[in-house]
Design a protein around this motif. Structure first.
Motif, PDB file in Angstrom:
ATOM      1  N   ASN A 185       0.833  -1.206   0.000  1.00  0.00           N
ATOM      2  CA  ASN A 185       0.000   0.000   0.000  1.00  0.00           C
ATOM      3  C   ASN A 185       0.866   1.254   0.000  1.00  0.00           C
ATOM      4  N   TYR A 186       1.965   1.232   0.746  1.00  0.00           N
ATOM      5  CA  TYR A 186       2.881   2.374   0.752  1.00  0.00           C
ATOM      6  C   TYR A 186       3.601   2.513  -0.581  1.00  0.00           C
ATOM      7  N   PHE A 187       3.940   1.377  -1.198  1.00  0.00           N
ATOM      8  CA  PHE A 187       4.550   1.444  -2.532  1.00  0.00           C
ATOM      9  C   PHE A 187       3.607   2.146  -3.501  1.00  0.00           C
ATOM     10  N   GLY A 188       2.318   1.748  -3.452  1.00  0.00           N
ATOM     11  CA  GLY A 188       1.338   2.362  -4.341  1.00  0.00           C
ATOM     12  C   GLY A 188       1.206   3.851  -4.100  1.00  0.00           C
ATOM     13  N   GLU A 189       1.177   4.251  -2.834  1.00  0.00           N
ATOM     14  CA  GLU A 189       1.012   5.666  -2.517  1.00  0.00           C
ATOM     15  C   GLU A 189       2.208   6.490  -2.971  1.00  0.00           C
ATOM     16  N   ILE A 190       3.400   5.986  -2.717  1.00  0.00           N
ATOM     17  CA  ILE A 190       4.605   6.695  -3.154  1.00  0.00           C
ATOM     18  C   ILE A 190       4.636   6.802  -4.678  1.00  0.00           C
ATOM     19  N   PHE A 191       4.323   5.704  -5.347  1.00  0.00           N
ATOM     20  CA  PHE A 191       4.396   5.664  -6.804  1.00  0.00           C
ATOM     21  C   PHE A 191       3.390   6.621  -7.445  1.00  0.00           C
ATOM     22  N   LEU A 192       2.179   6.675  -6.916  1.00  0.00           N
ATOM     23  CA  LEU A 192       1.165   7.547  -7.529  1.00  0.00           C
ATOM     24  C   LEU A 192       1.492   9.025  -7.325  1.00  0.00           C
ATOM     25  N   TRP A 193       2.093   9.377  -6.171  1.00  0.00           N
ATOM     26  CA  TRP A 193       2.431  10.785  -5.954  1.00  0.00           C
ATOM     27  C   TRP A 193       3.648  11.214  -6.772  1.00  0.00           C
ATOM     28  N   TRP A 194       4.556  10.277  -7.038  1.00  0.00           N
ATOM     29  CA  TRP A 194       5.619  10.604  -7.985  1.00  0.00           C
ATOM     30  C   TRP A 194       5.029  10.766  -9.383  1.00  0.00           C
ATOM     31  N   GLY A 195       3.952  10.023  -9.667  1.00  0.00           N
ATOM     32  CA  GLY A 195       3.266  10.193 -10.938  1.00  0.00           C
ATOM     33  C   GLY A 195       2.646  11.575 -11.064  1.00  0.00           C
ATOM     34  N   ILE A 196       2.034  12.068  -9.988  1.00  0.00           N
ATOM     35  CA  ILE A 196       1.481  13.421  -9.994  1.00  0.00           C
ATOM     36  C   ILE A 196       2.582  14.444 -10.276  1.00  0.00           C
ATOM     37  N   PHE A 197       3.733  14.253  -9.658  1.00  0.00           N
ATOM     38  CA  PHE A 197       4.843  15.184  -9.898  1.00  0.00           C
ATOM     39  C   PHE A 197       5.304  15.133 -11.349  1.00  0.00           C
ATOM     40  N   VAL A 198       5.508  13.914 -11.868  1.00  0.00           N
ATOM     41  CA  VAL A 198       5.954  13.775 -13.262  1.00  0.00           C
ATOM     42  C   VAL A 198       4.977  14.456 -14.215  1.00  0.00           C
ATOM     43  N   ALA A 199       3.681  14.288 -13.962  1.00  0.00           N
ATOM     44  CA  ALA A 199       2.667  14.897 -14.831  1.00  0.00           C
ATOM     45  C   ALA A 199       2.598  16.414 -14.676  1.00  0.00           C
ATOM     46  N   SER A 200       3.193  16.946 -13.625  1.00  0.00           N
ATOM     47  CA  SER A 200       3.203  18.402 -13.426  1.00  0.00           C
ATOM     48  C   SER A 200       4.400  19.072 -14.098  1.00  0.00           C
ATOM     49  N   THR A 201       5.403  18.291 -14.466  1.00  0.00           N
ATOM     50  CA  THR A 201       6.669  18.878 -14.937  1.00  0.00           C
ATOM     51  C   THR A 201       6.556  19.706 -16.215  1.00  0.00           C
ATOM     52  N   PRO A 202       5.635  19.439 -17.157  1.00  0.00           N
ATOM     53  CA  PRO A 202       5.557  20.297 -18.348  1.00  0.00           C
ATOM     54  C   PRO A 202       5.225  21.746 -18.031  1.00  0.00           C
ATOM     55  N   VAL A 203       4.666  21.999 -16.868  1.00  0.00           N
ATOM     56  CA  VAL A 203       4.275  23.355 -16.489  1.00  0.00           C
ATOM     57  C   VAL A 203       5.382  24.071 -15.696  1.00  0.00           C
ATOM     58  N   LEU A 204       6.252  23.316 -15.054  1.00  0.00           N
ATOM     59  CA  LEU A 204       7.191  23.897 -14.096  1.00  0.00           C
ATOM     60  C   LEU A 204       8.302  24.690 -14.765  1.00  0.00           C
ATOM     61  N   GLU A 205       8.668  25.808 -14.131  1.00  0.00           N
ATOM     62  CA  GLU A 205       9.778  26.638 -14.581  1.00  0.00           C
ATOM     63  C   GLU A 205      10.560  27.137 -13.376  1.00  0.00           C
ATOM     64  N   ASN A 206      11.876  27.204 -13.546  1.00  0.00           N
ATOM     65  CA  ASN A 206      12.765  27.812 -12.553  1.00  0.00           C
ATOM     66  C   ASN A 206      12.545  27.243 -11.147  1.00  0.00           C
ATOM     67  N   ALA A 207      12.263  28.116 -10.183  1.00  0.00           N
ATOM     68  CA  ALA A 207      12.150  27.693  -8.785  1.00  0.00           C
ATOM     69  C   ALA A 207      10.943  26.798  -8.521  1.00  0.00           C
ATOM     70  N   GLU A 208      10.005  26.747  -9.464  1.00  0.00           N
ATOM     71  CA  GLU A 208       8.833  25.890  -9.273  1.00  0.00           C
ATOM     72  C   GLU A 208       9.209  24.420  -9.207  1.00  0.00           C
ATOM     73  N   TRP A 209      10.382  24.081  -9.714  1.00  0.00           N
ATOM     74  CA  TRP A 209      10.840  22.695  -9.650  1.00  0.00           C
ATOM     75  C   TRP A 209      11.063  22.240  -8.210  1.00  0.00           C
ATOM     76  N   LEU A 210      11.086  23.183  -7.292  1.00  0.00           N
ATOM     77  CA  LEU A 210      11.231  22.825  -5.881  1.00  0.00           C
ATOM     78  C   LEU A 210      10.042  22.023  -5.360  1.00  0.00           C
ATOM     79  N   VAL A 211       8.948  21.990  -6.131  1.00  0.00           N
ATOM     80  CA  VAL A 211       7.802  21.181  -5.697  1.00  0.00           C
ATOM     81  C   VAL A 211       8.145  19.698  -5.670  1.00  0.00           C
ATOM     82  N   ILE A 212       9.287  19.318  -6.215  1.00  0.00           N
ATOM     83  CA  ILE A 212       9.727  17.928  -6.122  1.00  0.00           C
ATOM     84  C   ILE A 212       9.887  17.511  -4.662  1.00  0.00           C
ATOM     85  N   PHE A 213      10.004  18.507  -3.787  1.00  0.00           N
ATOM     86  CA  PHE A 213      10.110  18.207  -2.361  1.00  0.00           C
ATOM     87  C   PHE A 213       8.849  17.509  -1.860  1.00  0.00           C
ATOM     88  N   GLY A 214       7.718  17.696  -2.549  1.00  0.00           N
ATOM     89  CA  GLY A 214       6.477  17.050  -2.140  1.00  0.00           C
ATOM     90  C   GLY A 214       6.582  15.535  -2.133  1.00  0.00           C
TER      91      GLY A 214
END
Length: 304
Positions: A185-214
């Motif tokens: 269950n933890y594997f699934g949760e970690i994997f899906l939230w990394w998926g949310i981050f990956v899907a957000s990357t086309p929008v990110l610029e400059n310091a916004e990449w710090l959201v990887i901390f999420g």
């Protein structure tokens, strides 16, 4: 974080998160009622997703999709955990904090930080004016989310069914996906939230990449703080003298789903370096019992 409007959205989500968690903290502290804890966490994600989407009002396709993914995850997890705790009774995680206001306060502060931080990729996407066309990163991220929530949901249902069966009383869950991971269950949760981050990357610029901390924060939290370590400690105390349990632990990956026959034959250094089998997950098993378990497992493999 990059633009003025991003800063406004970050402040808005922080205020809403603190207010929402404060409300449930007061309920818990005054009524000694901790059954709403996980519900408060999961639904807080839903509120932030819808709030940022509606307040921005641009309704870009990427924003709508990512918001929907977070809403689905938050509602499923929040309602599942609420129903489970109502069925099982008190949450044993709070046995030591229920009457301790200081510890209870720290927990709820930590939960607010968790919600706000892990939501960062979606918050920035929903706050952004940028709307590039759908890219490979979007598709990869959506697939990662789909696989992650599938594993998490299946794992939750399998463990619930296992625990609810009287014949399994006093046993650890080792059926279904739990054959391939001690914490699927933890594997699934970690994997899906990394998926949310990956899907957000086309929008990110400059310091916004710090959201990887999420997703990093979530991963570290489950690996080292409130996730796997606590459950491993609890299981070791209950079943540590059981040779079958020790063999299950030796041959079953702590996080990533892998066949036991493969994982059990990997060297310890490889497990610790690449597969998250950290020493703190076994510190409650004596070296002697762990050695006996390893020797027994090796002998059984030779016999087969």
């Amino acid at each position: 974080m990059g633009t003025v409007i991003d800063s406004h959205f970050l402040a808005l989500t922080a205020i809403v998160t603190v207010g929402y968690q404060l409300f449930f903290f007061i309920v818990t502290a005054l009524l000694k009622f901790d059954k709403v804890t996980d519900f408060a966490g999961g639904t807080n994600f839903v509120i932030l997703a819808l709030l940022t989407l509606i307040v921005k009002g641009s309704w870009h396709f990427r924003q709508v999709v990512l918001s929907l993914l977070v809403v689905v995850w938050g509602l499923r997890l929040g309602l599942f955990l609420l129903m489970r705790i109502l069925q099982w009774g008190e949450d044993r995680r709070f046995d030591e904090t229920r009457a301790n206001l200081g510890k209870l306060t720290i927990f709820w502060i930590f939960q607010a930080v968790w919600v706000w931080t892990v939501s960062l990729p979606l918050t920035v996407v929903n706050a952004s004016n940028r709307n590039p066309s759908i890219q490979t990163e979007d598709i990869i991220g959506w697939i990662m989310w789909s696989l992650g929530i599938l594993v998490e949901a299946v794992a939750d249902q399998q463990k619930l069914a296992f625990k609810n069966s009287p014949e399994n009383r006093g046993k650890w869950c080792n059926v279904g996906v739990w054959k391939y991971s001690r914490h699927p269950n933890y594997f699934g949760e970690i994997f899906l939230w990394w998926g949310i981050f990956v899907a957000s990357t086309p929008v990110l610029e400059n310091a916004e990449w710090l959201v990887i901390f999420g997703p990093i924060f979530l991963t570290l939290l489950l690996l080292f703080v409130s996730g796997i370590p606590l459950l491993e400690e609890s299981a070791d105390k209950k079943y540590g003298n059981n040779a079958t349990y020790r063999d299950y632990k030796r041959t079953t990956s702590p996080l990533i789903l892998l066949p036991p026959a493969l994982y059990g034959n990997l060297p310890s250094w490889f497990k610790a370096t690449f597969l998250f089998e950290f020493p703190l997950y076994s510190r409650n098993l004596t070296q002697e019992s762990w050695y006996r378990s390893s020797q027994q497992g090796s002998n059984e493999q030779k016999m087969h």
